[in-house]
Design an enzyme around this catalytic site. Structure first.
Site, PDB file in Angstrom:
ATOM      1  N   GLU A  79     -25.958  22.429  32.379  1.00 21.81           N
ATOM      2  CA  GLU A  79     -27.026  21.515  32.821  1.00 21.81           C
ATOM      3  C   GLU A  79     -28.225  22.318  33.313  1.00 21.81           C
ATOM      4  OE1 GLU A  79     -27.386  18.158  32.596  1.00 21.81           O
ATOM      5  OE2 GLU A  79     -29.354  18.855  33.233  1.00 21.81           O
ATOM      6  N   PHE A 136     -43.682  29.777  37.411  1.00 28.06           N
ATOM      7  CA  PHE A 136     -42.621  30.503  38.133  1.00 28.06           C
ATOM      8  C   PHE A 136     -43.010  31.913  38.553  1.00 28.06           C
ATOM      9  CE2 PHE A 136     -38.291  29.670  39.368  1.00 28.06           C
ATOM     10  CZ  PHE A 136     -38.283  28.306  39.275  1.00 28.06           C
ATOM     11  N   ILE A 137     -44.298  32.141  38.818  1.00 29.57           N
ATOM     12  CA  ILE A 137     -44.676  33.469  39.319  1.00 29.57           C
ATOM     13  C   ILE A 137     -45.362  33.343  40.682  1.00 29.57           C
ATOM     14  CG2 ILE A 137     -44.726  34.654  37.078  1.00 29.57           C
ATOM     15  CD1 ILE A 137     -47.815  34.363  37.145  1.00 29.57           C
ATOM     16  N   TYR A 138     -44.919  32.344  41.446  1.00 28.77           N
ATOM     17  CA  TYR A 138     -45.475  32.199  42.795  1.00 28.77           C
ATOM     18  C   TYR A 138     -44.725  33.095  43.778  1.00 28.77           C
ATOM     19  CZ  TYR A 138     -48.167  28.226  41.226  1.00 28.77           C
ATOM     20  OH  TYR A 138     -49.064  27.436  40.568  1.00 28.77           O
ATOM     21  N   GLY A 156     -33.997  29.928  47.158  1.00 26.90           N
ATOM     22  CA  GLY A 156     -32.754  29.448  47.767  1.00 26.90           C
ATOM     23  C   GLY A 156     -32.142  28.415  46.854  1.00 26.90           C
ATOM     24  N   CYS A 194     -28.276  27.043  43.269  1.00 29.46           N
ATOM     25  CA  CYS A 194     -28.043  27.675  41.964  1.00 29.46           C
ATOM     26  C   CYS A 194     -28.433  29.145  41.878  1.00 29.46           C
ATOM     27  CB  CYS A 194     -28.760  26.869  40.881  1.00 29.46           C
ATOM     28  SG  CYS A 194     -28.027  25.248  40.661  1.00 29.46           S
ATOM     29  N   LYS A 222     -26.332  31.842  43.930  1.00 29.59           N
ATOM     30  CA  LYS A 222     -24.924  31.987  43.538  1.00 29.59           C
ATOM     31  C   LYS A 222     -24.795  32.411  42.070  1.00 29.59           C
ATOM     32  CE  LYS A 222     -23.438  27.317  42.145  1.00 29.59           C
ATOM     33  NZ  LYS A 222     -23.387  27.525  40.717  1.00 29.59           N
ATOM     34  N   ARG A 266     -29.068  24.203  50.856  1.00 29.34           N
ATOM     35  CA  ARG A 266     -28.135  25.292  50.560  1.00 29.34           C
ATOM     36  C   ARG A 266     -28.920  26.586  50.330  1.00 29.34           C
ATOM     37  NH1 ARG A 266     -24.279  22.239  46.196  1.00 29.34           N
ATOM     38  NH2 ARG A 266     -26.190  21.079  45.788  1.00 29.34           N
TER      39      ARG A 266
HETATM   40  N1  LIG Z   1     -27.692  21.188  41.772  1.00 31.18           N
HETATM   41  C1  LIG Z   1     -28.351  21.618  40.720  1.00 31.18           C
HETATM   42  O1  LIG Z   1     -29.587  21.629  40.689  1.00 31.18           O
HETATM   43  C2  LIG Z   1     -27.610  22.110  39.504  1.00 31.18           C
HETATM   44  C3  LIG Z   1     -28.303  22.256  38.291  1.00 31.18           C
HETATM   45  C4  LIG Z   1     -27.618  22.704  37.181  1.00 31.18           C
HETATM   46  C5  LIG Z   1     -26.264  23.026  37.281  1.00 31.18           C
HETATM   47  N2  LIG Z   1     -25.627  22.891  38.477  1.00 31.18           N
HETATM   48  C6  LIG Z   1     -24.184  23.201  38.517  1.00 31.18           C
HETATM   49  O2  LIG Z   1     -23.471  21.983  38.471  1.00 31.18           O
HETATM   50  C7  LIG Z   1     -22.283  22.082  39.266  1.00 31.18           C
HETATM   51  C8  LIG Z   1     -22.307  20.984  40.336  1.00 31.18           C
HETATM   52  O3  LIG Z   1     -23.405  21.214  41.187  1.00 31.18           O
HETATM   53  P1  LIG Z   1     -23.891  20.118  42.255  1.00 31.18           P
HETATM   54  O4  LIG Z   1     -25.133  20.654  42.867  1.00 31.18           O
HETATM   55  O5  LIG Z   1     -23.902  18.783  41.611  1.00 31.18           O
HETATM   56  O6  LIG Z   1     -22.687  20.209  43.299  1.00 31.18           O
HETATM   57  P2  LIG Z   1     -22.365  19.231  44.532  1.00 31.18           P
HETATM   58  O7  LIG Z   1     -21.720  20.080  45.539  1.00 31.18           O
HETATM   59  O8  LIG Z   1     -23.575  18.437  44.882  1.00 31.18           O
HETATM   60  O9  LIG Z   1     -21.310  18.199  43.923  1.00 31.18           O
HETATM   61  C9  LIG Z   1     -20.025  18.558  43.516  1.00 31.18           C
HETATM   62  C10 LIG Z   1     -19.104  17.371  43.776  1.00 31.18           C
HETATM   63  O10 LIG Z   1     -17.845  17.619  43.145  1.00 31.18           O
HETATM   64  C11 LIG Z   1     -16.854  16.996  43.964  1.00 31.18           C
HETATM   65  N3  LIG Z   1     -15.505  17.487  43.587  1.00 31.18           N
HETATM   66  C12 LIG Z   1     -14.917  18.650  43.902  1.00 31.18           C
HETATM   67  N4  LIG Z   1     -13.693  18.694  43.362  1.00 31.18           N
HETATM   68  C13 LIG Z   1     -13.496  17.545  42.679  1.00 31.18           C
HETATM   69  C14 LIG Z   1     -12.435  17.019  41.885  1.00 31.18           C
HETATM   70  N5  LIG Z   1     -11.311  17.711  41.709  1.00 31.18           N
HETATM   71  N6  LIG Z   1     -12.595  15.809  41.338  1.00 31.18           N
HETATM   72  C15 LIG Z   1     -13.734  15.102  41.521  1.00 31.18           C
HETATM   73  N7  LIG Z   1     -14.776  15.557  42.253  1.00 31.18           N
HETATM   74  C16 LIG Z   1     -14.672  16.758  42.831  1.00 31.18           C
HETATM   75  C17 LIG Z   1     -17.313  17.327  45.367  1.00 31.18           C
HETATM   76  O11 LIG Z   1     -16.691  16.488  46.322  1.00 31.18           O
HETATM   77  C18 LIG Z   1     -18.820  17.116  45.248  1.00 31.18           C
HETATM   78  O12 LIG Z   1     -19.183  15.788  45.579  1.00 31.18           O
HETATM   79  C19 LIG Z   1     -22.282  23.494  39.834  1.00 31.18           C
HETATM   80  O13 LIG Z   1     -21.549  24.316  38.983  1.00 31.18           O
HETATM   81  C20 LIG Z   1     -23.738  23.893  39.787  1.00 31.18           C
HETATM   82  O14 LIG Z   1     -23.920  25.279  39.686  1.00 31.18           O
HETATM   83  C21 LIG Z   1     -26.272  22.425  39.582  1.00 31.18           C
END
Ligand SMILES: NC(=O)c1ccc[n+]([C@@H]2O[C@H](COP(=O)([O-])OP(=O)(O)OC[C@H]3O[C@@H](n4cnc5c(N)ncnc54)[C@H](O)[C@@H]3O)[C@@H](O)[C@H]2O)c1
Length: 443
Positions: free
Chosen positions: A154, A255-257, A263, A266, A269, A334
């Site tokens: 995503e 993206f060059i600011y 933070g 994403c 980590k 985060r």
């Molecule tokens: N936040 C972003 O902008 C973004 C963008 C692209 C990709 N990602 C990736 O997508 C993934 C999710 O990120 P997020 O920010 O949505 O995380 P988040 O922490 O907001 O949501 C994750 C959810 O998964 C739930 N969960 C955990 N174990 C579970 C299970 N066994 N069954 C059902 N639900 C469960 C948690 O309770 C939580 O609500 C990560 O790998 C992240 O790197 C995030």
């Protein structure tokens, strides 16, 4: 089509809501019962512009459901999306326990053919682990039902997630057979209308593409921050340098600011996890290490400037803080630079009077009640009784403030701007001590 989404966080909720919006029947499942209860009461647990309306519309239309019932979720969708968290493990590698727990849950219940779509950001090779976990769970039941595993990373941006999902730049699909490519093509057809955005590749390349994208963006930021620190020492102005290089189409303006560091959930980590992956295959990813190191140092820049300004005597000082979220239009804190600043100020005995347009509740959740943190109702009240102002998030509401009010409220006319929002010459003329990133001090 029937879709199940495991994980109702930023990615899961947006994915589920947008897939329901185009007519699919979606069940979103989460292990966090309180979160599901809120969603079933019509509350949206995160701040994401436009998400509330889509969720409400599709719940009312009966196309979007929230549950903690794994049997129901596993039974429902031909597509079983995994959108759970992949936080860093102690050694920086991606912790796959949540992804693999979902895989096991699916394997334990598989009755008919399913496509398991991995949307979480996961290291190369995770699709194999997911497949293995499903197979092992099936074997334990003595059943073998056919399934496929797809990588579909995503790329949405928090704060613009709905727009990004509905009108994606690209839809990366990693598969190892044409059947799943066609199924995903059909599912994504409504988001793929005016030209083909699907990039269908092998699974490992798809998994790596997500890390490559985030690592590239993080690299751009750390590069500019490195240059900003140099500009400060050389008597140059990084904002002028930014325009000077951005005009080269090979570099571009986006993206060059420079700023107080990246933070969010994403970049930090993912850079770490990719660096860790490299180590596991015997490669030292020196550039990634430097990107992370520069960023960690950059997050302390605003604190260092405040510390120097007050001659190291911060005990008893109150700092007004505008911006808690790691970027505008989200409540996500985060790994936010604001946290590094607050925690450093507290360690020196200073207190913080903070305001953020949407992240106040999140700050309260993270830090609870503490004497050295006052969460203020608006930007002006954060200034009351403060000794200086620090700005850590570039929310629009901070871009054109009433400088007379700021000056009248602060006991020192000092602004520490981690986002370069103001013109140093103007602030100097107004009598401020103005410190920004990569530019000369304003007075
Ligand atoms: N936040 C972003 O902008 C973004 C963008 C692209 C990709 N990602 C990736 O997508 C993934 C999710 O990120 P997020 O920010 O949505 O995380 P988040 O922490 O907001 O949501 C994750 C959810 O998964 C739930 N969960 C955990 N174990 C579970 C299970 N066994 N069954 C059902 N639900 C469960 C948690 O309770 C939580 O609500 C990560 O790998 C992240 O790197 C995030």
């Amino acid at each position: 089509m029937k879709v199940t989404v495991f994980g109702s966080g930023y990615v899961g909720l947006v994915t589920g809501a947008c897939l329901a919006e185009v007519g699919n029947e979606v069940v979103c499942i989460d292990i966090d019962a309180a979160k599901i209860e809120r969603l079933n009461r019509g509350e949206v647990p995160i701040h994401e512009p436009g998400l509330d309306a889509i969720i409400q519309r599709n719940r009312e239309a009966g196309r979007l459901h929230f549950t903690t019932d794994i049997d129901r979720a596993a039974e429902h969708g031909l597509f079983q999306f995994i959108a759970v968290g992949t936080p860093p493990d102690e050694d920086g590698s991606a912790d796959l326990q949540y992804v693999l727990a979902v895989a096991r849950s699916i394997g334990e219940r598989l009755k008919d053919y399913r496509v398991v779509v991995n949307k979480s950001t996961v290291p190369v090779g995770t699709a194999d682990k997911v497949r293995e976990a499903i197979r092992a769970a099936q074997e334990a039941r003595g059943k073998a039902v056919e399934f496929d595993v797809v990588s579909n990373p995503e790329f949405l941006k928090e704060g613009a997630a709905i727009e990004d999902f509905m009108k994606p730049d690209r839809i990366v699909v990693g598969t190892d057979n044409p059947r799943t490519t066609e199924l995903l093509r059909a599912l994504y057809a409504p988001f793929n209308r005016n030209h083909d955005r699907m990039i269908c590749i092998d699974i490992r390349s798809a998994e790596l593409t997500k890390y490559a994208a985030n690592a590239m963006l993080a690299t751009k930021i750390s590069f500019m921050n490195e240059l900003a620190n140099l500009a400060e020492r050389l008597g140059a102005d990084i904002e002028k340098v930014r325009v000077g290089i951005g005009s080269d189409p090979r570099i571009g303006y986006s993206f060059i600011y420079p700023g107080c560091g990246y933070g969010g959930s994403c970049f930090p980590k993912d850079v770490k996890a990719l660096e860790r992956t490299a180590r596991e295959v015997g490669y030292t990813a020196e550039l990634l290490q430097a990107v992370e190191g520069v960023n960690n140092r950059q997050k302390t820049q605003v604190f260092e400037k405040i510390h120097t300004y007050f001659g190291g005597k911060l005990r008893g000082k109150a700092i007004a803080l505008w911006g808690l979220a790691f970027k505008p239009n989200t409540d996500d804190m985060r790994d936010a630079p604001s946290r590094v600043l607050m925690e450093a100020l507290w360690a020196e005995g200073a207190s913080v009077r903070a305001f953020d347009p949407v992240a106040m509740q999140e700050a309260r959740r993270i830090y609870g009640e503490r004497a050295d943190l006052t969460l203020c109702e608006n930007p002006d009240s954060a200034l009351q009784g403060a000794d200086a102002l620090a700005i850590m998030t570039e929310w629009n509401v901070f871009r054109s403030p009433d400088f007379a009010v700021i000056k009248a409220s602060l006991s020192n006319p000092a602004i520490f701007d981690g986002r370069n929002l103001y013109d140093p010459a103007r602030l100097a003329a107004d009598g401020f001590d103005y410190f920004s990133i990569g530019r000369q001090q304003g007075r």
